[in-house]
Design a protein around this motif. Structure first.
Motif, PDB file in Angstrom:
ATOM      1  N   SER A  46       0.820  -1.220   0.000  1.00 58.28           N
ATOM      2  CA  SER A  46       0.000   0.000   0.000  1.00 58.28           C
ATOM      3  C   SER A  46       0.855   1.271   0.000  1.00 58.28           C
ATOM      4  CB  SER A  46      -0.925   0.009   1.220  1.00 58.28           C
ATOM      5  OG  SER A  46      -0.180   0.264   2.400  1.00 58.28           O
ATOM      6  N   GLU A  48       2.825   2.115   2.569  1.00 59.98           N
ATOM      7  CA  GLU A  48       3.132   2.479   3.964  1.00 59.98           C
ATOM      8  C   GLU A  48       4.499   1.927   4.367  1.00 59.98           C
ATOM      9  OE1 GLU A  48       1.448   4.486   5.856  1.00 59.98           O
ATOM     10  OE2 GLU A  48      -0.267   4.670   4.509  1.00 59.98           O
ATOM     11  N   HIS A 110       2.521   2.009  -8.000  1.00 55.39           N
ATOM     12  CA  HIS A 110       3.188   1.722  -6.727  1.00 55.39           C
ATOM     13  C   HIS A 110       3.756   3.002  -6.121  1.00 55.39           C
ATOM     14  CE1 HIS A 110       5.606  -0.071  -3.612  1.00 55.39           C
ATOM     15  NE2 HIS A 110       6.663   0.538  -4.125  1.00 55.39           N
ATOM     16  N   ARG A 113       1.207   5.431  -4.769  1.00 57.66           N
ATOM     17  CA  ARG A 113       0.777   5.064  -3.415  1.00 57.66           C
ATOM     18  C   ARG A 113       1.841   5.437  -2.382  1.00 57.66           C
ATOM     19  NH1 ARG A 113      -0.870   0.548  -6.425  1.00 57.66           N
ATOM     20  NH2 ARG A 113       0.944  -0.661  -5.713  1.00 57.66           N
TER      21      ARG A 113
END
Length: 126
Positions: A46, A48, A110, A113
């Motif tokens: 995600s 993070e 990617h 995000r």
């Protein structure tokens, strides 16, 4: 310095790093390379940051070289700049591929995000 220290550029022998494919050498900010590395090696799908991985990477770096006060202050901006740089380059490669180019076009989503996660939740160096 490398500016492209991604997992797919590193050569492994078993579990150990054996070498690196240096295509884009940099001559400026060490911290930008650290930000690029954290944004690739220390994130989940995600975008993070995986806190334990990031802390381990930064601790290992600090054993070789401590961060300067200016670097500590610039860290959140450089994390975002590193994510933005690779989102834009991947957008370009994905939508405007060059004929005969041997590079693999990575999915730009990617790093979109990753950039959104860095904007919403900066990760401290300390």
């Amino acid at each position: 310095m490398h500016a492209d220290l991604f997992r797919d550029n590193v050569l492994f022998e078993g579990e150990r790093i054996a070498g690196n494919r240096f295509l884009f050498r940099r001559i400026d900010a060490f911290l930008f390379d650290v930000a690029v590395t954290v944004n690739d090696w220390c994130v989940d799908p995600s975008g993070e940051i995986d806190v334990e991985r990031a802390k381990a990477l930064l601790a290992a770096y600090r054993r070789a070289r401590e961060f300067t006060p200016a670097e500590l202050e610039a860290w959140p901006v450089l994390l975002r700049a590193a994510a933005l740089r690779f989102w834009l380059s991947r957008l370009y490669d994905f939508y405007l591929p060059r004929p005969g180019e041997l590079t693999h076009a990575h999915d730009p989503e990617h790093f979109r995000r990753v950039l959104e996660a860095r904007r919403a939740r900066p990760f401290p160096l300390v």
